[in-house]
Each structure stands twice: as structure tokens, then as C-alpha cells.
Design a protein around this motif. Sequence first.
Motif, PDB file in Angstrom:
ATOM      1  N   ASN A  23      -7.257  45.281  11.230  1.00  0.00           N
ATOM      2  CA  ASN A  23      -6.533  46.246  10.806  1.00  0.00           C
ATOM      3  C   ASN A  23      -7.229  47.733  11.240  1.00  0.00           C
ATOM      4  O   ASN A  23      -6.399  48.681  11.507  1.00  0.00           O
ATOM      5  CB  ASN A  23      -6.652  46.470   9.089  1.00  0.00           C
ATOM      6  N   HIS A  24      -8.500  47.916  11.627  1.00  0.00           N
ATOM      7  CA  HIS A  24      -9.275  48.822  12.036  1.00  0.00           C
ATOM      8  C   HIS A  24      -8.638  49.130  13.494  1.00  0.00           C
ATOM      9  O   HIS A  24      -8.365  50.288  13.738  1.00  0.00           O
ATOM     10  CB  HIS A  24     -10.610  48.576  12.282  1.00  0.00           C
ATOM     11  N   PHE A  25      -8.446  48.007  14.374  1.00  0.00           N
ATOM     12  CA  PHE A  25      -7.991  48.260  15.911  1.00  0.00           C
ATOM     13  C   PHE A  25      -6.532  48.581  15.962  1.00  0.00           C
ATOM     14  O   PHE A  25      -6.003  49.310  16.736  1.00  0.00           O
ATOM     15  CB  PHE A  25      -8.519  47.215  16.526  1.00  0.00           C
ATOM     16  N   ARG A  26      -5.910  48.197  14.771  1.00  0.00           N
ATOM     17  CA  ARG A  26      -4.415  48.145  14.787  1.00  0.00           C
ATOM     18  C   ARG A  26      -4.221  49.729  14.556  1.00  0.00           C
ATOM     19  O   ARG A  26      -3.522  50.436  15.107  1.00  0.00           O
ATOM     20  CB  ARG A  26      -3.801  47.425  13.662  1.00  0.00           C
ATOM     21  N   ALA A  27      -5.185  50.178  13.603  1.00  0.00           N
ATOM     22  CA  ALA A  27      -5.003  51.848  13.238  1.00  0.00           C
ATOM     23  C   ALA A  27      -5.279  52.597  14.290  1.00  0.00           C
ATOM     24  O   ALA A  27      -4.522  53.504  14.642  1.00  0.00           O
ATOM     25  CB  ALA A  27      -5.757  51.989  11.864  1.00  0.00           C
ATOM     26  N   LEU A  28      -6.231  52.153  15.243  1.00  0.00           N
ATOM     27  CA  LEU A  28      -6.875  52.710  16.156  1.00  0.00           C
ATOM     28  C   LEU A  28      -5.939  52.983  17.333  1.00  0.00           C
ATOM     29  O   LEU A  28      -5.573  54.094  17.986  1.00  0.00           O
ATOM     30  CB  LEU A  28      -7.988  52.214  16.680  1.00  0.00           C
ATOM     31  N   ARG A  29      -5.175  51.594  17.612  1.00  0.00           N
ATOM     32  CA  ARG A  29      -4.015  51.658  18.536  1.00  0.00           C
ATOM     33  C   ARG A  29      -2.942  52.650  18.232  1.00  0.00           C
ATOM     34  O   ARG A  29      -2.434  53.464  18.901  1.00  0.00           O
ATOM     35  CB  ARG A  29      -3.300  50.280  18.677  1.00  0.00           C
ATOM     36  N   ASP A  30      -2.715  52.803  17.094  1.00  0.00           N
ATOM     37  CA  ASP A  30      -1.489  53.468  16.537  1.00  0.00           C
ATOM     38  C   ASP A  30      -1.675  54.815  16.447  1.00  0.00           C
ATOM     39  O   ASP A  30      -0.469  55.767  16.360  1.00  0.00           O
ATOM     40  CB  ASP A  30      -0.892  52.888  15.184  1.00  0.00           C
ATOM     41  N   ARG A  31      -2.769  55.421  16.418  1.00  0.00           N
ATOM     42  CA  ARG A  31      -3.138  56.858  16.001  1.00  0.00           C
ATOM     43  C   ARG A  31      -3.128  57.675  17.485  1.00  0.00           C
ATOM     44  O   ARG A  31      -3.186  58.810  17.656  1.00  0.00           O
ATOM     45  CB  ARG A  31      -4.136  57.001  15.375  1.00  0.00           C
ATOM     46  N   TRP A  32      -3.133  56.691  18.825  1.00  0.00           N
ATOM     47  CA  TRP A  32      -3.225  57.394  19.919  1.00  0.00           C
ATOM     48  C   TRP A  32      -1.858  57.391  20.678  1.00  0.00           C
ATOM     49  O   TRP A  32      -1.495  56.373  20.658  1.00  0.00           O
ATOM     50  CB  TRP A  32      -4.204  56.749  20.790  1.00  0.00           C
ATOM     51  N   PRO A  33      -1.483  58.238  21.172  1.00  0.00           N
ATOM     52  CA  PRO A  33      -0.209  58.352  22.116  1.00  0.00           C
ATOM     53  C   PRO A  33      -0.404  57.366  23.195  1.00  0.00           C
ATOM     54  O   PRO A  33      -1.453  57.319  23.795  1.00  0.00           O
ATOM     55  CB  PRO A  33      -0.055  59.937  22.252  1.00  0.00           C
ATOM     56  N   ARG A  34       0.731  57.025  23.705  1.00  0.00           N
ATOM     57  CA  ARG A  34       0.968  56.168  25.032  1.00  0.00           C
ATOM     58  C   ARG A  34       0.273  56.833  26.064  1.00  0.00           C
ATOM     59  O   ARG A  34       0.725  58.224  26.299  1.00  0.00           O
ATOM     60  CB  ARG A  34       2.353  55.496  25.107  1.00  0.00           C
ATOM     61  N   GLY A  35      -0.452  56.288  26.985  1.00  0.00           N
ATOM     62  CA  GLY A  35      -0.909  56.932  28.233  1.00  0.00           C
ATOM     63  C   GLY A  35      -1.952  57.761  28.065  1.00  0.00           C
ATOM     64  O   GLY A  35      -2.414  58.688  29.246  1.00  0.00           O
ATOM     65  N   VAL A  36      -2.427  58.175  26.915  1.00  0.00           N
ATOM     66  CA  VAL A  36      -3.410  59.210  26.727  1.00  0.00           C
ATOM     67  C   VAL A  36      -4.817  58.663  26.740  1.00  0.00           C
ATOM     68  O   VAL A  36      -5.174  57.459  26.195  1.00  0.00           O
ATOM     69  CB  VAL A  36      -3.110  60.137  25.817  1.00  0.00           C
ATOM     70  N   VAL A  37      -6.052  59.261  27.547  1.00  0.00           N
ATOM     71  CA  VAL A  37      -7.118  58.763  27.234  1.00  0.00           C
ATOM     72  C   VAL A  37      -7.854  58.725  26.180  1.00  0.00           C
ATOM     73  O   VAL A  37      -7.644  59.873  25.089  1.00  0.00           O
ATOM     74  CB  VAL A  37      -8.191  59.763  28.309  1.00  0.00           C
ATOM     75  N   ILE A  38      -8.310  57.550  25.693  1.00  0.00           N
ATOM     76  CA  ILE A  38      -9.072  57.602  24.032  1.00  0.00           C
ATOM     77  C   ILE A  38     -10.513  58.157  24.523  1.00  0.00           C
ATOM     78  O   ILE A  38     -11.312  57.388  24.778  1.00  0.00           O
ATOM     79  CB  ILE A  38      -8.966  55.994  23.748  1.00  0.00           C
ATOM     80  N   ASP A  39     -10.464  59.108  24.203  1.00  0.00           N
ATOM     81  CA  ASP A  39     -11.682  60.062  24.513  1.00  0.00           C
ATOM     82  C   ASP A  39     -12.750  60.222  23.164  1.00  0.00           C
ATOM     83  O   ASP A  39     -13.771  60.854  23.552  1.00  0.00           O
ATOM     84  CB  ASP A  39     -11.692  61.324  25.266  1.00  0.00           C
ATOM     85  N   ASP A  40     -12.199  59.803  22.151  1.00  0.00           N
ATOM     86  CA  ASP A  40     -13.002  59.934  20.970  1.00  0.00           C
ATOM     87  C   ASP A  40     -14.318  58.949  21.172  1.00  0.00           C
ATOM     88  O   ASP A  40     -13.948  57.638  21.414  1.00  0.00           O
ATOM     89  CB  ASP A  40     -12.231  59.438  19.482  1.00  0.00           C
ATOM     90  N   ARG A  41     -15.547  59.303  20.927  1.00  0.00           N
ATOM     91  CA  ARG A  41     -16.661  58.485  21.553  1.00  0.00           C
ATOM     92  C   ARG A  41     -16.756  57.431  20.573  1.00  0.00           C
ATOM     93  O   ARG A  41     -16.896  56.294  20.999  1.00  0.00           O
ATOM     94  CB  ARG A  41     -18.123  59.412  21.374  1.00  0.00           C
ATOM     95  N   HIS A  42     -16.558  57.534  19.162  1.00  0.00           N
ATOM     96  CA  HIS A  42     -16.639  56.089  18.296  1.00  0.00           C
ATOM     97  C   HIS A  42     -15.322  55.288  18.837  1.00  0.00           C
ATOM     98  O   HIS A  42     -15.719  53.990  18.760  1.00  0.00           O
ATOM     99  CB  HIS A  42     -16.478  56.614  16.976  1.00  0.00           C
ATOM    100  N   ASP A  43     -14.373  55.525  18.835  1.00  0.00           N
ATOM    101  CA  ASP A  43     -13.307  54.614  19.281  1.00  0.00           C
ATOM    102  C   ASP A  43     -13.492  53.911  20.593  1.00  0.00           C
ATOM    103  O   ASP A  43     -13.271  52.768  20.848  1.00  0.00           O
ATOM    104  CB  ASP A  43     -11.861  55.411  19.412  1.00  0.00           C
ATOM    105  N   HIS A  44     -13.984  54.770  21.558  1.00  0.00           N
ATOM    106  CA  HIS A  44     -14.393  54.277  22.723  1.00  0.00           C
ATOM    107  C   HIS A  44     -15.505  53.389  22.808  1.00  0.00           C
ATOM    108  O   HIS A  44     -15.256  52.097  23.198  1.00  0.00           O
ATOM    109  CB  HIS A  44     -14.850  55.371  23.900  1.00  0.00           C
ATOM    110  N   GLU A  45     -16.575  53.579  22.006  1.00  0.00           N
ATOM    111  CA  GLU A  45     -17.571  52.478  22.039  1.00  0.00           C
ATOM    112  C   GLU A  45     -17.039  51.313  21.182  1.00  0.00           C
ATOM    113  O   GLU A  45     -17.530  50.146  21.613  1.00  0.00           O
ATOM    114  CB  GLU A  45     -18.708  53.049  21.219  1.00  0.00           C
TER     115      GLU A  45
END
Length: 249
Positions: A23-45
Motif C-alpha cells: 500500500n505504501h509503494f502503491r501510494a508512492l507510485r500514484d502520487r508522482w506524475p509519469r516521467g517525473v524524477v522522484i526527487d523526494d529524498r525519503h521516497d528515493h531511499e
Amino acid sequence: MPRGHPIVLSNGSEWPNKTATKNHFRALRDRWPRGVVIDDRHDHEDLCALLERYDEVISTGPSKIGCGIDHFETRENNSHGGVTVGFWVIRKDGTDTDFSFIDAVDGQPRNPDAEFVEACREAVYKDVSAATRDFFRRNADEGGRVICAVTGERVSAIASKPDYAVPTLRDIAWAFRENQGWVHAVPKGVVSPPADAQVAAQFADMDAIIKFRAFHNRLAKIRIVSKSLLPSELAGTRHLTETKFLTLG
């Protein structure tokens, strides 16, 4: 309420069970637009640690992390006539690949390729430990500290860890398989899966142990780094050459 064993990733992130982790990673996936660098440090780690789990448990063939992680994105995947959205890792050399966060979380069953890498790690554990002690004996200051190969700060033995530069242990293991002609499968009887009172797969073939240790010790470049460094912080520095490595063999 869902039950199950806690899921703990290498960066310290933890969830009570697989359902909560997905659920955590599904929510993480869904809140980022397609093709945008996931640059939030916590999400990246979290994604770095999840991909590390994928490589250790699920992946067959060369690692998904490869030469090191640059960033993650979400992208649309076309499969079986439909469109899904998934995570993609973009590596330091510009190559990219997708991976299933569901498979990474499930982490089961362990496959023979993962068990082979685990057996390789077990086979050289004593060599690496002895080389680490010797490194501190030869290079430590009066306070018993050596220079971290990444941060340049001095660290004690208890606050440090050995870390592979290029090639990584996983890459050495796969190169050894190619050398032995075992690309498609490791012959039966070479590796035994974890048994009672045994936490990791191990080589059952003594000749294979001897050959792999010699192969590993010729190729491995292992540096001492701070134990506090995260996987993503290490991955991007593995091509550095101006550092002291452990003396193996």
C-alpha cells in the motif's frame, strides 16, 4: 486487520506486513506524475532499498541496480493488451529498466540464482573479515579509526563496514558462473539452500568454494565506508578509484 511478518528494508523503513508495504509503494507510485524524477529524498531511499531487496531475492541475471542508481520515475507499461503504471530505475550510465514493487515486497520464493549469490557471500565472509581487520591494523590512527572512502571522515571499526566498488559481489558471482559455464543454471549439488540452524545458502561443493574464493579475491575491490551511508549514497561512488582497498588472499 491484515496480519503477517514485518517488512524491514535496508534503509530502516519498516511496515507491519506485506499488505501495508504494498500500500505504501502503491501510494508512492500514484502520487508522482509519469516521467517525473522522484526527487523526494525519503521516497528515493525507500525505492533504492526496495530495489536492493528485489536484486537479492527476486532478480535473475545481472542486477537491476547495475552500475548504480541515478533516479526513479513512474512510466506506463504496455503488456498483454493493457496499460499499467510501474516504477522504472534510471542508472548512472543512462540505461533503464522496470521492476515490480509487488514482487519485490513478496520476496518469495527465493530462486536458485539468489541462493548462488548468497552462497558466494558466505564463501568469502572470513576472507573479507580478515582483510578488514588487517586494513585497520595497518591504517588506523591512534584512536583506531580509518578514513571512510566516501565521506573522507575517520570512522572506527564498529562504525564502519566493507563495501564493494566495481565490480560488486553480485557481478563477481555472475562472472564466476560464466567462467564455469553455469550461465543457465548452477549444477545440482554445488549449492545447498538454508537448512536448520543455517541462515544462508552455502556451497556444498568444496572445489567450487576454493575456485570462487580465488576468483573473487583476484577481482574484488573492497573499501571501508561509514556504516551510516545509505545504499543510494554508496552506489553513485563505486567507480571512484582514488581509495585504499582491502588486501585479499
